[in-house]
Design a protein around this motif. Structure first.
Motif, PDB file in Angstrom:
ATOM      1  N   SER A 158      13.521   5.615   9.943  1.00  0.00           N
ATOM      2  CA  SER A 158      14.188   4.266  10.674  1.00  0.00           C
ATOM      3  C   SER A 158      13.869   4.075  11.904  1.00  0.00           C
ATOM      4  O   SER A 158      13.774   2.924  12.306  1.00  0.00           O
ATOM      5  CB  SER A 158      15.588   4.356  10.320  1.00  0.00           C
ATOM      6  N   LEU A 159      13.590   5.318  12.948  1.00  0.00           N
ATOM      7  CA  LEU A 159      13.396   4.624  14.096  1.00  0.00           C
ATOM      8  C   LEU A 159      11.949   4.445  14.302  1.00  0.00           C
ATOM      9  O   LEU A 159      11.450   3.560  15.343  1.00  0.00           O
ATOM     10  CB  LEU A 159      13.796   5.740  15.156  1.00  0.00           C
ATOM     11  N   THR A 160      11.414   4.683  13.374  1.00  0.00           N
ATOM     12  CA  THR A 160       9.746   4.263  13.363  1.00  0.00           C
ATOM     13  C   THR A 160       9.604   2.772  13.034  1.00  0.00           C
ATOM     14  O   THR A 160       8.823   2.028  13.693  1.00  0.00           O
ATOM     15  CB  THR A 160       8.804   4.825  12.437  1.00  0.00           C
ATOM     16  N   LEU A 161      10.565   2.458  12.072  1.00  0.00           N
ATOM     17  CA  LEU A 161      10.450   1.070  11.467  1.00  0.00           C
ATOM     18  C   LEU A 161      10.916   0.142  12.596  1.00  0.00           C
ATOM     19  O   LEU A 161      10.342  -0.841  12.872  1.00  0.00           O
ATOM     20  CB  LEU A 161      11.431   0.646  10.350  1.00  0.00           C
ATOM     21  N   VAL A 162      11.997   0.550  13.134  1.00  0.00           N
ATOM     22  CA  VAL A 162      12.909  -0.277  14.322  1.00  0.00           C
ATOM     23  C   VAL A 162      13.305   0.719  15.150  1.00  0.00           C
ATOM     24  O   VAL A 162      14.218   1.123  15.202  1.00  0.00           O
ATOM     25  CB  VAL A 162      13.856  -1.239  13.654  1.00  0.00           C
ATOM     26  N   PRO A 163      12.592   0.623  16.580  1.00  0.00           N
ATOM     27  CA  PRO A 163      12.974   1.626  17.475  1.00  0.00           C
ATOM     28  C   PRO A 163      14.319   1.078  18.070  1.00  0.00           C
ATOM     29  O   PRO A 163      14.945   0.005  18.054  1.00  0.00           O
ATOM     30  CB  PRO A 163      11.969   1.398  18.622  1.00  0.00           C
ATOM     31  N   ASP A 192       0.844  -1.256   0.026  1.00  0.00           N
ATOM     32  CA  ASP A 192       0.062  -0.024  -0.038  1.00  0.00           C
ATOM     33  C   ASP A 192       0.853   1.455   0.034  1.00  0.00           C
ATOM     34  O   ASP A 192       0.365   2.521  -0.027  1.00  0.00           O
ATOM     35  CB  ASP A 192      -0.872   0.032   1.100  1.00  0.00           C
ATOM     36  N   GLY A 193       2.156   1.158  -0.172  1.00  0.00           N
ATOM     37  CA  GLY A 193       2.922   2.165  -0.089  1.00  0.00           C
ATOM     38  C   GLY A 193       3.689   2.705   1.038  1.00  0.00           C
ATOM     39  O   GLY A 193       4.237   3.853   1.187  1.00  0.00           O
ATOM     40  N   SER A 194       3.815   1.905   2.147  1.00  0.00           N
ATOM     41  CA  SER A 194       4.134   2.509   3.168  1.00  0.00           C
ATOM     42  C   SER A 194       5.592   1.621   3.514  1.00  0.00           C
ATOM     43  O   SER A 194       6.117   0.389   3.187  1.00  0.00           O
ATOM     44  CB  SER A 194       3.709   1.781   4.495  1.00  0.00           C
ATOM     45  N   ALA A 195       6.600   2.412   4.012  1.00  0.00           N
ATOM     46  CA  ALA A 195       7.940   2.063   4.190  1.00  0.00           C
ATOM     47  C   ALA A 195       7.943   0.810   5.274  1.00  0.00           C
ATOM     48  O   ALA A 195       8.641  -0.027   5.267  1.00  0.00           O
ATOM     49  CB  ALA A 195       8.874   3.183   4.924  1.00  0.00           C
ATOM     50  N   ALA A 196       6.940   0.866   6.153  1.00  0.00           N
ATOM     51  CA  ALA A 196       7.007  -0.011   7.150  1.00  0.00           C
ATOM     52  C   ALA A 196       6.659  -1.669   6.523  1.00  0.00           C
ATOM     53  O   ALA A 196       7.178  -2.690   6.997  1.00  0.00           O
ATOM     54  CB  ALA A 196       5.689   0.065   8.216  1.00  0.00           C
ATOM     55  N   GLU A 197       5.875  -1.480   5.437  1.00  0.00           N
ATOM     56  CA  GLU A 197       5.237  -2.659   4.771  1.00  0.00           C
ATOM     57  C   GLU A 197       6.603  -3.236   4.082  1.00  0.00           C
ATOM     58  O   GLU A 197       6.838  -4.536   4.119  1.00  0.00           O
ATOM     59  CB  GLU A 197       4.262  -2.508   3.921  1.00  0.00           C
ATOM     60  N   SER A 198       7.375  -2.422   3.413  1.00  0.00           N
ATOM     61  CA  SER A 198       8.606  -2.942   2.487  1.00  0.00           C
ATOM     62  C   SER A 198       9.773  -3.152   3.532  1.00  0.00           C
ATOM     63  O   SER A 198      10.932  -4.017   3.132  1.00  0.00           O
ATOM     64  CB  SER A 198       9.010  -1.787   1.526  1.00  0.00           C
ATOM     65  N   GLY A 199       9.668  -2.563   4.862  1.00  0.00           N
ATOM     66  CA  GLY A 199      10.890  -2.747   5.709  1.00  0.00           C
ATOM     67  C   GLY A 199      12.196  -2.101   5.371  1.00  0.00           C
ATOM     68  O   GLY A 199      13.215  -2.311   5.940  1.00  0.00           O
ATOM     69  N   THR A 200      12.082  -1.085   4.352  1.00  0.00           N
ATOM     70  CA  THR A 200      13.121  -0.247   3.836  1.00  0.00           C
ATOM     71  C   THR A 200      12.786   1.210   3.816  1.00  0.00           C
ATOM     72  O   THR A 200      11.544   1.298   3.366  1.00  0.00           O
ATOM     73  CB  THR A 200      13.569  -0.811   2.567  1.00  0.00           C
ATOM     74  N   THR A 201      13.825   2.097   3.876  1.00  0.00           N
ATOM     75  CA  THR A 201      13.450   3.586   3.973  1.00  0.00           C
ATOM     76  C   THR A 201      14.730   4.118   3.320  1.00  0.00           C
ATOM     77  O   THR A 201      15.882   3.470   3.605  1.00  0.00           O
ATOM     78  CB  THR A 201      12.962   4.073   5.126  1.00  0.00           C
ATOM     79  N   GLU A 202      14.629   4.929   2.547  1.00  0.00           N
ATOM     80  CA  GLU A 202      15.885   5.503   1.767  1.00  0.00           C
ATOM     81  C   GLU A 202      15.742   6.932   1.887  1.00  0.00           C
ATOM     82  O   GLU A 202      14.605   7.582   1.949  1.00  0.00           O
ATOM     83  CB  GLU A 202      15.834   5.294   0.293  1.00  0.00           C
ATOM     84  N   LEU A 203      17.038   7.746   1.929  1.00  0.00           N
ATOM     85  CA  LEU A 203      16.896   9.118   2.124  1.00  0.00           C
ATOM     86  C   LEU A 203      17.871   9.540   0.776  1.00  0.00           C
ATOM     87  O   LEU A 203      19.164   9.094   0.793  1.00  0.00           O
ATOM     88  CB  LEU A 203      17.263   9.816   3.463  1.00  0.00           C
ATOM     89  N   GLU A 204      17.503  10.357  -0.134  1.00  0.00           N
ATOM     90  CA  GLU A 204      18.463  10.692  -1.299  1.00  0.00           C
ATOM     91  C   GLU A 204      18.444  12.208  -1.208  1.00  0.00           C
ATOM     92  O   GLU A 204      17.334  12.870  -0.894  1.00  0.00           O
ATOM     93  CB  GLU A 204      17.623  10.440  -2.715  1.00  0.00           C
ATOM     94  N   LEU A 205      19.773  12.626  -0.894  1.00  0.00           N
ATOM     95  CA  LEU A 205      19.903  14.289  -0.717  1.00  0.00           C
ATOM     96  C   LEU A 205      21.287  14.512  -1.575  1.00  0.00           C
ATOM     97  O   LEU A 205      22.057  13.677  -1.926  1.00  0.00           O
ATOM     98  CB  LEU A 205      20.010  14.518   0.672  1.00  0.00           C
ATOM     99  N   SER A 210      17.719  -6.441  17.907  1.00  0.00           N
ATOM    100  CA  SER A 210      18.196  -7.709  18.178  1.00  0.00           C
ATOM    101  C   SER A 210      16.976  -8.749  18.148  1.00  0.00           C
ATOM    102  O   SER A 210      17.166  -9.934  17.678  1.00  0.00           O
ATOM    103  CB  SER A 210      18.969  -8.123  19.511  1.00  0.00           C
ATOM    104  N   ARG A 211      15.730  -8.185  18.164  1.00  0.00           N
ATOM    105  CA  ARG A 211      14.643  -9.100  18.051  1.00  0.00           C
ATOM    106  C   ARG A 211      14.344  -9.167  16.531  1.00  0.00           C
ATOM    107  O   ARG A 211      13.795 -10.456  16.194  1.00  0.00           O
ATOM    108  CB  ARG A 211      13.227  -8.063  18.350  1.00  0.00           C
ATOM    109  N   LEU A 212      15.013  -8.792  15.549  1.00  0.00           N
ATOM    110  CA  LEU A 212      14.948  -8.753  13.850  1.00  0.00           C
ATOM    111  C   LEU A 212      16.209  -9.877  13.735  1.00  0.00           C
ATOM    112  O   LEU A 212      15.769 -10.284  12.660  1.00  0.00           O
ATOM    113  CB  LEU A 212      14.909  -7.794  13.225  1.00  0.00           C
ATOM    114  N   ILE A 213      17.060 -10.091  14.465  1.00  0.00           N
ATOM    115  CA  ILE A 213      18.017 -11.084  14.043  1.00  0.00           C
ATOM    116  C   ILE A 213      17.530 -12.507  14.236  1.00  0.00           C
ATOM    117  O   ILE A 213      17.033 -12.874  15.199  1.00  0.00           O
ATOM    118  CB  ILE A 213      19.163 -10.603  14.825  1.00  0.00           C
TER     119      ILE A 213
END
Length: 155
Positions: A129-134, A10-23, A139-142
């Motif tokens: 990033s901190l919204t995806l994984v505080p 649906d277009g959420s970074a939380a669903e994809s598990g990835t977020t990018e910042l281009e600058l 370690s809970r994701l490993i």
């Protein structure tokens, strides 16, 4: 400056598990010379302790140069000078006008000083990033069984 998210579903970074910042940042060549440089920061839940920094290589035929930064070090560096090793990060002297976050990367005999927009980086780090994984929950994701198995098998 733009924030770009790798989106799925649906277009959420939380669903994809990835977020990018281009600058656009700058590489400091001397006290008087800075060269504009497109940068991309990537955070993946699949590697929750790491923020990947990509910047273009000198040749279009070659892949980008990649550095892996500790997300915790980046978090600390937006608040105060941090990093005793090959990566050092420090916030602007005054945050009132925004300023630049400085990142010093040291390699084998070479080093590079990058300056990136502080407000953009701190906003992305906190709101994405901190919204995806505080912090503190990485370690809970490993998959520790898989890590142990790789260690036992000699990688």
């Amino acid at each position: 400056m733009s924030t770009h998210h790798m989106l799925q579903g649906d277009g959420s970074a939380a669903e994809s598990g990835t977020t990018e910042l281009e600058l656009n940042g700058h590489i400091v060549m001397s006290d008087d010379i800075c060269v504009r440089l497109p940068l991309r920061f990537i955070y993946r839940m699949s590697d929750p302790y790491v923020v990947t920094l990509e910047f273009p290589s000198e040749s279009p035929d070659r892949p980008p140069v990649v550095w892996e930064l500790s997300r915790e070090l980046l978090w600390e560096g937006i608040q105060r000078p941090a990093g005793p090793g090959n990566v050092r990060i420090w916030p602007p002297r005054s945050r009132l006008g925004g300023g630049q976050l400085s990142i010093l990367l040291k390699g084998a005999g070479d080093s590079a000083l990058l300056e990136i927009p502080f407000p953009t980086m701190s906003t992305w780090l906190v709101s994405e990033s901190l919204t995806l994984v505080p912090l503190g929950t990485e370690s809970r994701l490993i998959d520790w069984d898989a890590v142990l198995q790789r260690l036992r098998s000699g990688w």
